[in-house]
Scaffold this motif. Sequence first.
Motif, mmCIF file in Angstrom:
data_model
loop_
_atom_site.group_PDB
_atom_site.id
_atom_site.type_symbol
_atom_site.label_atom_id
_atom_site.label_comp_id
_atom_site.label_asym_id
_atom_site.label_seq_id
_atom_site.Cartn_x
_atom_site.Cartn_y
_atom_site.Cartn_z
ATOM 1 N N THR A 141 29.728 56.310 36.447
ATOM 2 C CA THR A 141 29.307 54.929 36.267
ATOM 3 C C THR A 141 29.661 54.434 34.872
ATOM 4 O O THR A 141 29.474 55.140 33.883
ATOM 5 N N LYS A 142 30.184 53.202 34.792
ATOM 6 C CA LYS A 142 30.486 52.559 33.516
ATOM 7 C C LYS A 142 29.823 51.191 33.499
ATOM 8 O O LYS A 142 29.785 50.498 34.520
ATOM 9 N N VAL A 143 29.311 50.811 32.326
ATOM 10 C CA VAL A 143 28.666 49.506 32.174
ATOM 11 C C VAL A 143 29.475 48.682 31.182
ATOM 12 O O VAL A 143 29.767 49.138 30.070
ATOM 13 N N TYR A 144 29.840 47.468 31.602
ATOM 14 C CA TYR A 144 30.627 46.556 30.788
ATOM 15 C C TYR A 144 29.855 45.261 30.546
ATOM 16 O O TYR A 144 29.080 44.828 31.403
ATOM 17 N N ILE A 145 30.095 44.662 29.391
ATOM 18 C CA ILE A 145 29.618 43.305 29.138
ATOM 19 C C ILE A 145 30.845 42.437 28.925
ATOM 20 O O ILE A 145 31.683 42.721 28.060
ATOM 21 N N ALA A 146 30.946 41.392 29.756
ATOM 22 C CA ALA A 146 32.107 40.507 29.725
ATOM 23 C C ALA A 146 31.689 39.103 29.297
ATOM 24 O O ALA A 146 30.728 38.552 29.845
ATOM 25 N N LYS A 147 32.399 38.558 28.337
ATOM 26 C CA LYS A 147 32.273 37.143 28.012
ATOM 27 C C LYS A 147 33.345 36.431 28.810
ATOM 28 O O LYS A 147 34.543 36.700 28.649
ATOM 29 N N VAL A 148 32.913 35.530 29.701
ATOM 30 C CA VAL A 148 33.844 34.908 30.637
ATOM 31 C C VAL A 148 33.821 33.387 30.488
ATOM 32 O O VAL A 148 32.888 32.814 29.913
ATOM 33 N N GLU A 149 34.835 32.751 31.027
ATOM 34 C CA GLU A 149 34.935 31.294 30.951
ATOM 35 C C GLU A 149 33.957 30.614 31.903
ATOM 36 O O GLU A 149 33.721 31.090 33.018
ATOM 37 N N ASP A 150 33.387 29.501 31.458
ATOM 38 C CA ASP A 150 32.531 28.620 32.252
ATOM 39 C C ASP A 150 31.177 29.262 32.569
ATOM 40 O O ASP A 150 30.936 30.425 32.247
ATOM 41 N N ARG A 151 30.351 28.485 33.226
ATOM 42 C CA ARG A 151 28.973 28.903 33.522
ATOM 43 C C ARG A 151 28.935 29.668 34.847
ATOM 44 O O ARG A 151 29.306 29.128 35.901
ATOM 45 N N VAL A 152 28.489 30.897 34.789
ATOM 46 C CA VAL A 152 28.369 31.738 35.986
ATOM 47 C C VAL A 152 27.047 31.431 36.674
ATOM 48 O O VAL A 152 25.994 31.325 36.024
ATOM 49 N N THR A 153 27.083 31.281 37.978
ATOM 50 C CA THR A 153 25.879 30.976 38.747
ATOM 51 C C THR A 153 25.311 32.249 39.379
ATOM 52 O O THR A 153 26.024 33.256 39.530
ATOM 53 N N PRO A 154 24.038 32.218 39.785
ATOM 54 C CA PRO A 154 23.465 33.358 40.512
ATOM 55 C C PRO A 154 24.230 33.670 41.790
ATOM 56 O O PRO A 154 24.306 34.835 42.213
ATOM 57 N N GLN A 155 24.808 32.654 42.399
ATOM 58 C CA GLN A 155 25.583 32.881 43.626
ATOM 59 C C GLN A 155 26.827 33.734 43.337
ATOM 60 O O GLN A 155 27.213 34.583 44.146
ATOM 61 N N THR A 156 27.437 33.501 42.173
ATOM 62 C CA THR A 156 28.604 34.305 41.793
ATOM 63 C C THR A 156 28.204 35.750 41.533
ATOM 64 O O THR A 156 28.921 36.688 41.918
ATOM 65 N N ILE A 157 27.062 35.953 40.887
ATOM 66 C CA ILE A 157 26.558 37.312 40.654
ATOM 67 C C ILE A 157 26.343 38.028 41.979
ATOM 68 O O ILE A 157 26.715 39.203 42.150
ATOM 69 N N ALA A 158 25.776 37.322 42.948
ATOM 70 C CA ALA A 158 25.548 37.910 44.270
ATOM 71 C C ALA A 158 26.867 38.269 44.938
ATOM 72 O O ALA A 158 26.978 39.291 45.634
ATOM 73 N N LYS A 159 27.873 37.439 44.737
ATOM 74 C CA LYS A 159 29.187 37.696 45.336
ATOM 75 C C LYS A 159 29.804 38.980 44.751
ATOM 76 O O LYS A 159 30.444 39.759 45.473
ATOM 77 N N LEU A 160 29.611 39.199 43.458
ATOM 78 C CA LEU A 160 30.172 40.383 42.812
ATOM 79 C C LEU A 160 29.582 41.671 43.376
ATOM 80 O O LEU A 160 30.272 42.687 43.497
ATOM 81 N N THR A 161 28.296 41.660 43.701
ATOM 82 C CA THR A 161 27.657 42.868 44.241
ATOM 83 C C THR A 161 27.861 42.992 45.751
ATOM 84 O O THR A 161 27.838 44.099 46.293
#
Length: 260
Positions: A141-161
Amino acid sequence: MSDSGFQDEGRQRLQKVLANAGVASRRVCEDYIVAGRVRVNGVVVTELGTRVDPESDLVDVDGTAIQLDATKRYVMLNKPTGVVSSMKDDQGRPDLRRFTKDWPERLYNVGRLDAETSGLLVLTNDGGLAHVLAHPSFGVTKVYIAKVEDRVTPQTIAKLTAGIELDDGPIAADKARLLDASGQSSLVELTLHSGRNRIVRRMMAAVGHPVRELVRRQFGPLHLGTLPAGRARELTTVERGALLTLARRDAPSPGADPQP
């Protein structure tokens, strides 16, 4: 029948080996053995006369692996951006050699981070451990912190998982967490066990949030903590034990007798 045939040159009493490894005093190590807290190659040993080979036998105390081979070196590096994960780059770009000059051993990186990603890399001369930890099938397991463009929504977080489709197949984050979403960027924490190339960058781009900055904060049981970028340090005894325990988890016991 005497077991003296196994007490060849290089084998030492178990309590002495444990004490030399910094587990505890020899007397306390004897207590551990008698109490059944010590295993050799996966088998509990309670006899104080037991001898082991520090270079080949695997020993653990209370389930935590003990480093017996003093020739092995384990180093944590906070790799800065602009450095390639190689000991010698064919294109002449900055590589990892500058961070290993303080150790006499020839160290190699476990896995890779792309040049523009910073964070935790393990450097070692333990080829067996490096192979196991870097192998995709092992799933560290690896843990990353990403600074990304624009505002991420909870729906996008759900899509990633839930999982997304990439050119080389589907992928899902083990965990995803929105740390901050303000202004024109967001901070996202992703936990993955995939070893696929540039996977975090490709995942975030696929959901419409290209990565601006990326750092790996954790690799298996190891945490970057406050180690500054461009600095390296040896793993602590506890960290070495945790890493070796992880590496040995599914590995066959060396020296195990296949005969009943």
